[in-house]
Write a protein that holds these residues in place. Structure first.
Motif, PDB file in Angstrom:
ATOM      1  N   GLN A   1       0.820  -1.225   0.000  1.00 56.18           N
ATOM      2  CA  GLN A   1       0.000   0.000   0.000  1.00 56.18           C
ATOM      3  C   GLN A   1       0.849   1.268   0.000  1.00 56.18           C
ATOM      4  O   GLN A   1       0.329   2.354  -0.274  1.00 56.18           O
TER       5      GLN A   1
ATOM      6  N   CYS B   1     -10.997  -0.061   3.296  1.00 54.24           N
ATOM      7  CA  CYS B   1      -9.554  -0.185   3.058  1.00 54.24           C
ATOM      8  C   CYS B   1      -9.019   1.188   2.671  1.00 54.24           C
ATOM      9  O   CYS B   1      -9.640   1.886   1.859  1.00 54.24           O
ATOM     10  N   LEU B   2      -7.875   1.548   3.226  1.00 57.91           N
ATOM     11  CA  LEU B   2      -7.280   2.859   2.906  1.00 57.91           C
ATOM     12  C   LEU B   2      -6.932   2.963   1.421  1.00 57.91           C
ATOM     13  O   LEU B   2      -6.849   4.065   0.886  1.00 57.91           O
TER      14      LEU B   2
ATOM     15  N   HIS C   1      -7.353  -9.512   6.071  1.00 54.70           N
ATOM     16  CA  HIS C   1      -7.348  -8.377   5.138  1.00 54.70           C
ATOM     17  C   HIS C   1      -5.904  -7.951   4.844  1.00 54.70           C
ATOM     18  O   HIS C   1      -5.552  -7.708   3.679  1.00 54.70           O
ATOM     19  N   GLU C   2      -5.079  -7.864   5.888  1.00 53.42           N
ATOM     20  CA  GLU C   2      -3.692  -7.399   5.687  1.00 53.42           C
ATOM     21  C   GLU C   2      -2.874  -8.432   4.915  1.00 53.42           C
ATOM     22  O   GLU C   2      -2.098  -8.068   4.024  1.00 53.42           O
TER      23      GLU C   2
ATOM     24  N   HIS D   1      -3.447  -8.302   1.261  1.00 54.56           N
ATOM     25  CA  HIS D   1      -2.682  -7.269   0.547  1.00 54.56           C
ATOM     26  C   HIS D   1      -1.339  -7.809   0.076  1.00 54.56           C
ATOM     27  O   HIS D   1      -0.840  -7.430  -0.990  1.00 54.56           O
TER      28      HIS D   1
HETATM   29 NI    NI Z   1      -6.594  -2.581   3.138  1.00 55.98          NI
END
Ligand code: NI
Length: 191
Positions: A54, A103-104, A145-146, A149
Motif C-alpha cells: 500500500q 480499506c485505505l 485483510h492485511e 494485501h
Molecule cells: Ni486494506
C-alpha cells in the motif's frame, strides 16, 4: 519518521504478490525505517492496518493496530501494535462470518466480506523473532485483510458486489445492523 503516500486501487503494485524478506533485510536500517514509516502512516490515516504494497513496497510486511475508539472502525476490539513479517495464516476450522470492511487503498467504499472466524497466524516480529497467536472474529478479519494485501488481493475481490456502498450510504443504511452483528460476533468468539 514520515507519513508515506498510500496507493489507491488501480495502482499495479497493489496487485503484485509481495516477496518474503530475509533475516538480513529485516535487520537493515532501510527496512526498519520503512516499518516506522508504515506505523506512522497507518496512525495518520486512522487505519486498522497497513501493508507494505500500500506504500509501494512489494515486501511481506504488514502492520495491524486498533486503538480504542478508532474513528473509522469504532466497533473493532483493540489490537496492540503488531508488526507482521512474512506472515502465514492458518484457519482453525471452517466457520466464516460476513464482515463489513473498508480499506485505505479503496477510498470511500465498504462491503461485506466472508472471513474465517478462528485462525492461527505465524510471523516474524520486527526483531526477527518468530511469533504465533490465535485470533478470532473481527481481529481475525483484520489479519486476513492485511495478509491478502501481501498476495495482491483487495477486499473488493472477495465482497459480493451487491453489498458495496459508499461510507455515506453505509452510515445511512447498514451501520446500525452491522455494528449489532459485529458486537454479537465479539461477544460470541472474542478477538
Ligand atoms: Ni486494506
Amino acid at each position: 519518521m514520515s507519513v508515506l503516500e498510500i496507493l489507491e486501487i488501480g495502482h499495479p503494485v497493489l496487485r503484485e504478490p509481495a516477496r518474503e524478506l530475509t533475516a538480513e533485510e529485516l535487520a537493515s536500517a532501510e527496512v526498519q525505517t520503512l516499518i516506522d514509516d508504515m506505523i506512522e502512516t497507518k496512525r495518520a490515516a486512522n487505519g486498522a492496518g497497513l501493508a507494505a504494497p500500500q506504500v509501494g513496497r512489494s515486501l511481506r510486511i504488514a502492520i495491524a493496530e486498533v486503538e480504542p475508539n478508532n474513528p473509522r472502525y469504532p466497533y473493532k476490539p483493540p489490537i496492540p501494535l503488531t508488526v507482521l513479517v512474512n506472515p502465514v495464516i492458518e484457519p482453525l476450522d471452517e466457520e466464516l462470518a460476513q464482515i463489513n470492511e473498508g480499506c485505505l487503498s479503496v477510498p470511500g467504499i465498504r462491503g461485506e466480506v466472508p472471513r474465517h472466524v478462528n485462525l492461527a497466524v505465524r510471523y516474524l516480529d520486527r526483531g526477527g523473532i518468530e511469533q504465533g497467536e490465535v485470533r478470532h472474529g473481527l481481529s481475525a478479519g483484520t489479519f486476513q485483510h492485511e495478509v491478502d494485501h501481501l498476495d495482491g488481493v483487495l477486499f473488493v475481490d472477495r465482497a459480493d458486489p451487491r453489498t458495496l456502498s459508499t461510507w455515506e450510504q453505509y452510515e445511512r443504511f447498514y451501520r446500525d445492523e452491522f455494528e449489532a452483528r459485529a458486537r454479537a460476533l465479539v461477544e460470541s468468539v472474542g478477538s
